[in-house]
Design a protein around this motif. Sequence first.
Motif, mmCIF file in Angstrom:
data_model
loop_
_atom_site.group_PDB
_atom_site.id
_atom_site.type_symbol
_atom_site.label_atom_id
_atom_site.label_comp_id
_atom_site.label_asym_id
_atom_site.label_seq_id
_atom_site.Cartn_x
_atom_site.Cartn_y
_atom_site.Cartn_z
ATOM 1 N N GLN B 183 0.827 -1.211 0.000
ATOM 2 C CA GLN B 183 0.000 0.000 0.000
ATOM 3 C C GLN B 183 0.858 1.257 0.000
ATOM 4 O OE1 GLN B 183 -3.308 -0.093 0.041
ATOM 5 N NE2 GLN B 183 -3.782 -2.188 0.706
ATOM 6 N N LEU B 184 2.150 1.114 0.232
ATOM 7 C CA LEU B 184 2.989 2.297 0.432
ATOM 8 C C LEU B 184 3.285 2.994 -0.896
ATOM 9 C CD1 LEU B 184 5.567 0.705 2.912
ATOM 10 C CD2 LEU B 184 3.602 2.145 3.490
ATOM 11 N N PRO B 185 3.377 4.319 -0.874
ATOM 12 C CA PRO B 185 3.791 5.037 -2.091
ATOM 13 C C PRO B 185 5.216 4.637 -2.480
ATOM 14 C CG PRO B 185 2.999 6.577 -0.405
ATOM 15 C CD PRO B 185 3.119 5.235 0.252
ATOM 16 N N VAL B 186 5.493 4.663 -3.776
ATOM 17 C CA VAL B 186 6.811 4.282 -4.288
ATOM 18 C C VAL B 186 7.303 5.374 -5.227
ATOM 19 C CG1 VAL B 186 8.152 2.537 -5.512
ATOM 20 C CG2 VAL B 186 6.081 1.868 -4.288
ATOM 21 N N ILE B 187 8.477 5.892 -4.950
ATOM 22 C CA ILE B 187 9.066 6.856 -5.866
ATOM 23 C C ILE B 187 10.395 6.299 -6.393
ATOM 24 C CG2 ILE B 187 7.954 8.742 -4.588
ATOM 25 C CD1 ILE B 187 10.817 9.596 -3.763
ATOM 26 N N VAL B 188 10.957 6.997 -7.373
ATOM 27 C CA VAL B 188 12.148 6.511 -8.057
ATOM 28 C C VAL B 188 13.240 7.584 -8.039
ATOM 29 C CG1 VAL B 188 13.077 5.758 -10.289
ATOM 30 C CG2 VAL B 188 10.807 5.010 -9.575
ATOM 31 N N ASP B 189 14.459 7.137 -7.827
ATOM 32 C CA ASP B 189 15.633 8.024 -7.870
ATOM 33 C C ASP B 189 16.469 7.631 -9.093
ATOM 34 O OD1 ASP B 189 18.125 9.166 -7.645
ATOM 35 O OD2 ASP B 189 18.402 8.659 -5.533
ATOM 36 N N PRO B 190 16.196 8.221 -10.252
ATOM 37 C CA PRO B 190 16.945 7.820 -11.448
ATOM 38 C C PRO B 190 18.387 8.335 -11.424
ATOM 39 C CG PRO B 190 15.455 9.614 -11.975
ATOM 40 C CD PRO B 190 15.188 9.248 -10.543
ATOM 41 N N SER B 191 18.655 9.387 -10.668
ATOM 42 C CA SER B 191 20.000 9.979 -10.668
ATOM 43 C C SER B 191 21.026 8.984 -10.137
ATOM 44 C CB SER B 191 20.019 11.248 -9.804
ATOM 45 O OG SER B 191 18.960 12.123 -10.148
ATOM 46 N N HIS B 192 20.749 8.403 -8.959
ATOM 47 C CA HIS B 192 21.676 7.415 -8.417
ATOM 48 C C HIS B 192 21.655 6.126 -9.224
ATOM 49 C CE1 HIS B 192 21.690 10.063 -4.902
ATOM 50 N NE2 HIS B 192 22.846 9.508 -4.612
ATOM 51 N N ALA B 193 20.495 5.806 -9.794
ATOM 52 C CA ALA B 193 20.345 4.514 -10.461
ATOM 53 C C ALA B 193 21.187 4.422 -11.723
ATOM 54 C CB ALA B 193 18.873 4.274 -10.806
ATOM 55 N N VAL B 194 21.385 5.553 -12.406
ATOM 56 C CA VAL B 194 22.119 5.464 -13.663
ATOM 57 C C VAL B 194 23.455 6.202 -13.602
ATOM 58 C CG1 VAL B 194 21.059 7.434 -14.831
ATOM 59 C CG2 VAL B 194 21.833 5.484 -16.192
ATOM 60 N N GLY B 195 23.498 7.294 -12.808
ATOM 61 C CA GLY B 195 24.778 7.955 -12.575
ATOM 62 C C GLY B 195 25.285 8.836 -13.697
ATOM 63 N N MET B 196 24.505 9.015 -14.752
ATOM 64 C CA MET B 196 24.927 9.894 -15.856
ATOM 65 C C MET B 196 23.779 10.826 -16.187
ATOM 66 S SD MET B 196 26.899 7.157 -18.300
ATOM 67 C CE MET B 196 25.830 5.818 -17.746
ATOM 68 N N SER B 197 24.024 12.125 -16.059
ATOM 69 C CA SER B 197 22.914 13.071 -16.146
ATOM 70 C C SER B 197 22.203 13.017 -17.491
ATOM 71 C CB SER B 197 23.409 14.487 -15.857
ATOM 72 O OG SER B 197 24.453 14.827 -16.734
ATOM 73 N N GLY B 214 6.221 9.223 -7.797
ATOM 74 C CA GLY B 214 7.026 10.431 -7.846
ATOM 75 C C GLY B 214 8.469 10.112 -8.155
ATOM 76 N N LEU B 215 9.269 11.160 -8.091
ATOM 77 C CA LEU B 215 10.690 11.067 -8.408
ATOM 78 C C LEU B 215 11.476 11.844 -7.369
ATOM 79 C CD1 LEU B 215 10.550 11.998 -12.203
ATOM 80 C CD2 LEU B 215 11.239 9.760 -11.314
ATOM 81 N N ILE B 216 12.732 11.460 -7.174
ATOM 82 C CA ILE B 216 13.667 12.296 -6.442
ATOM 83 C C ILE B 216 14.881 12.466 -7.350
ATOM 84 C CG2 ILE B 216 14.497 10.295 -5.097
ATOM 85 C CD1 ILE B 216 15.053 12.331 -2.799
ATOM 86 N N VAL B 217 15.159 13.719 -7.707
ATOM 87 C CA VAL B 217 16.115 14.009 -8.770
ATOM 88 C C VAL B 217 17.180 14.978 -8.255
ATOM 89 C CG1 VAL B 217 16.366 14.902 -11.121
ATOM 90 C CG2 VAL B 217 14.251 13.775 -10.445
ATOM 91 N N GLU B 218 18.427 14.693 -8.614
ATOM 92 C CA GLU B 218 19.504 15.601 -8.221
ATOM 93 C C GLU B 218 19.681 16.709 -9.254
ATOM 94 O OE1 GLU B 218 22.082 12.687 -5.334
ATOM 95 O OE2 GLU B 218 23.066 13.624 -7.053
ATOM 96 N N VAL B 219 19.677 17.946 -8.752
ATOM 97 C CA VAL B 219 19.804 19.130 -9.603
ATOM 98 C C VAL B 219 20.868 20.021 -8.978
ATOM 99 C CG1 VAL B 219 18.583 21.118 -10.571
ATOM 100 C CG2 VAL B 219 17.344 18.977 -10.178
ATOM 101 N N HIS B 220 21.715 20.584 -9.806
ATOM 102 C CA HIS B 220 22.784 21.444 -9.291
ATOM 103 C C HIS B 220 22.969 22.591 -10.286
ATOM 104 C CE1 HIS B 220 26.752 22.743 -7.849
ATOM 105 N NE2 HIS B 220 26.564 21.961 -6.789
ATOM 106 N N PRO B 221 23.140 23.819 -9.798
ATOM 107 C CA PRO B 221 23.302 24.946 -10.733
ATOM 108 C C PRO B 221 24.518 24.763 -11.648
ATOM 109 C CG PRO B 221 22.964 25.743 -8.485
ATOM 110 C CD PRO B 221 23.140 24.259 -8.396
ATOM 111 N N LYS B 222 25.575 24.188 -11.119
ATOM 112 C CA LYS B 222 26.769 23.921 -11.929
ATOM 113 C C LYS B 222 27.295 22.532 -11.591
ATOM 114 C CE LYS B 222 28.281 28.711 -12.422
ATOM 115 N NZ LYS B 222 29.323 29.710 -12.138
ATOM 116 N N PRO B 223 26.755 21.530 -12.236
ATOM 117 C CA PRO B 223 27.121 20.152 -11.856
ATOM 118 C C PRO B 223 28.623 19.896 -11.863
ATOM 119 C CG PRO B 223 25.217 20.103 -13.307
ATOM 120 C CD PRO B 223 25.687 21.534 -13.270
#
Lengths: 260, 260, 260, 260
Positions: B183-197, B214-223
């Motif tokens: 029953q729990l919500p499930v989100i995905v972290d594609p950033s760690h999963a693939v490692g290439m922006s 949903g998603l959890i995504v890594e964003v950086h002004p200057k990666p």
Amino acid sequence: MLVEIGNVQIGGPKFTVIAGPCSIESEAQFLATAKGVKNSGAGILRGGIWKMRTSQKSFQGLGSEALGFIKQVKNQVGLPLISEVTDPRQIEELIPFVDAYQVGARNMHNYSLLKELGKQPKPVLLKRNFSAFIDEWLKSADYILSGGTAQVILCERGIRTFETATRNTLDLNAVVYVKKHSQLPVIVDPSHAVGMSDLVPQLCYASAAAGADGLIVEVHPKPSEALSDGAQALTLESFEKTMRQLEKVLAAFDRGLNKI
Amino acid sequence: MLVEIGNVQIGGPKFTVIAGPCSIESEAQFLATAKGVKNSGAGILRGGIWKMRTSQKSFQGLGSEALGFIKQVKNQVGLPLISEVTDPRQIEELIPFVDAYQVGARNMHNYSLLKELGKQPKPVLLKRNFSAFIDEWLKSADYILSGGTAQVILCERGIRTFETATRNTLDLNAVVYVKKHSQLPVIVDPSHAVGMSDLVPQLCYASAAAGADGLIVEVHPKPSEALSDGAQALTLESFEKTMRQLEKVLAAFDRGLNKI
Amino acid sequence: MLVEIGNVQIGGPKFTVIAGPCSIESEAQFLATAKGVKNSGAGILRGGIWKMRTSQKSFQGLGSEALGFIKQVKNQVGLPLISEVTDPRQIEELIPFVDAYQVGARNMHNYSLLKELGKQPKPVLLKRNFSAFIDEWLKSADYILSGGTAQVILCERGIRTFETATRNTLDLNAVVYVKKHSQLPVIVDPSHAVGMSDLVPQLCYASAAAGADGLIVEVHPKPSEALSDGAQALTLESFEKTMRQLEKVLAAFDRGLNKI
Amino acid sequence: MLVEIGNVQIGGPKFTVIAGPCSIESEAQFLATAKGVKNSGAGILRGGIWKMRTSQKSFQGLGSEALGFIKQVKNQVGLPLISEVTDPRQIEELIPFVDAYQVGARNMHNYSLLKELGKQPKPVLLKRNFSAFIDEWLKSADYILSGGTAQVILCERGIRTFETATRNTLDLNAVVYVKKHSQLPVIVDPSHAVGMSDLVPQLCYASAAAGADGLIVEVHPKPSEALSDGAQALTLESFEKTMRQLEKVLAAFDRGLNKI
């Protein structure tokens, strides 16, 4: 690098066998096992007080209740004890009872725990996480070593692979590799690595022949009644037989057992 | 089961995007990222304070220094924050600063931590360990739920396989499977999963199409200047483009973004 | 790179669905499936004649018996057919019956077979071995391409990992990666990758959203009576529903189905 | 079950070492290696004629050119030869030259090949595919056995896991397991399993101690000049040393080498 648990030196010419039950279940069970494994040549006792269990419904270990009788058993048998620590707050509570701390596979990445273990003087046995690269395992050891201690032992206990016929896949490549690339002693836990007691003796011999510094083996007076991991525990009788054959293998390398 | 982080409901018809830097590196970096991701439609901020790093020589996060400016950034931007907790003793310290706790992949088996998180009221995002069976992941969630809370979100972040071309292997089978069996919500972290922006956007769309919440995504002004995980962070520009295409994919399922 | 199977172009703006039974079991079963999948929008038929089975006691395919009715079914339905070849000596026998050859996962390293397929003009669908690195998969494609043909399609069908809840782990990272690093069209086989028919539709949508050029899906009029792989076959009804939702997902990317 | 290659019995009390180069590169190289390994106690020669290479640009073996001198070398040295077969059409061509056929890891699922090998009388060494379950390996052996022969030897050569420090992961669990669950002899290929020559000797000893029936080891007079797999080949000197220590390990189990 020599590591000393009680009076037992690990990492030198002698081969050390750590043996005992997965979990300490009662004073009688622990005492019987301790006496038996000492008679067969074990140099150090193992025994879980708090267990890491995948399900919170499984037996979680006797916990503090075990602390009431551990000292007596140790004194009566005359062997040092290693036991697992699963929370940084247990370190202090365990000081009077254990001679070395074990970090289980699931805590290999628990850096808070590793850092605190590096600041205290007792040796630490660091199990490889079942999916850790060798490099990550050595870096986790560095977390402990950076606290100031030099008393770290590495323990290979099987890795998680696609294969399901055995519990995990014992990685002796890793043992041979780490012996070449690290100064730390390396021991092997064949019980967790294969998960079936009738396959454990051959893997003990193989680990010794591969050049490991020792073994950690699960032994139970009545494996079928064990509260955890009974399927992989040796009886006292099979442990005795295994130790006698192990001595022959060690002799082929001019080594002997580290007995007290 | 609906989980609420701040005013954002996860697990309902709307799709939630959690975005922000891997590590909070400075007030300026965190504020710029937070404003940017909010403008593009993120509903929750992410940002690491203490980092789990394989090597103790890597950047370990700003730590307590970050606590000095987190509240101001949150107030200015108006988004709730989720941040990782790596030690049970950090839970209390973080109460005034975070709206939800994240348990990282390497702590999925840290049962001491899980038990304590179950006793407090803020939601917990439980990442799947990179070598955990789906069943172990759900049992770790049970450790939290047994404390009394119902506010648990699962997060798939890639598993460790033999493949080395990508950082890990995103397991969308697991997302679809868990949506059917929990029953729990499930989100995905594609950033760690693939490692290439440059591969992250397509995996965001795939995750939404697979039925994630949903998603959890890594964003950086200057990666390229990021202190951790820069290779997998989206720029604000690519995050904006990704969010616009993501909305089209969600529309194919009559869903929309959970914006504030 | 465009590959043409019959009149169907794979690798261009349109998305191609290959569908049909795991094994051709009888003329009636094959005809019913072929008509059904064509009506729902499939562009190419699949159907195994000789099967690769782990156990020699399992159903090995109808073999030459199927050749008696394949042409009639194809003519009646008007779709091209792709079928697996498991031995270099079958290539010639199949010429009159198939429009493209499939190399199964277990033959991805069968270089004798690959080299001979490269010397003939019909397209080749090369499945990734369940434990092949992406790089090995591309190098196996090179074995075919070096024979002179340019008609190669790659097919991701799940990799073998530690996870046992699903049959294999669908690796969409690989699909996204290969689309960036190779000119060859890439399709996805979600049926083999997950092994449970109720999880197949979501993985079809995810594959389309990840940017694949098409799908190969197992469909059976009565999956419970299938002689091989029934657990993962869609019924004609669920295939129809899946295709309608798939069209919506493709529309989010301004794409449509490759129908005849 | 005893299997006979030439006059050498595998699967009985004696331990058999098969040794030689990965590829036969020239008459001089093959003769020097063959003489050397015989002098050190090898009972059977190995040497690849056609090689399975991931890339079609790598050295593919001498092929038919090697057939010109193989017999002379065998006669001069007096050892039987095992060589890999990669295509059913090579079986007949090889009859006058080899005493046993090897099926490589990548052909373990090549059922066409396995079936034809089962119909001829020479022994077959079946390597485990690097990602085959033990059960699949035994079922592939059944494909051969069902042809009528009983002359099958199993060979563990390492499995593909997440670990990258070593080439593959030697799975001695599998060796011990198969010795309990199958009548077939089991040997170990430590060279391919670890991929680094300095780790090979310890794994030879470990394999013997685990109860294997023999070893297949790559030896090259000048590993740095080898056309394939030089990194894992032992020199003649290190092979000699390894054999002497191996005899001591075998003596611990009351076993000796199967010398001619």
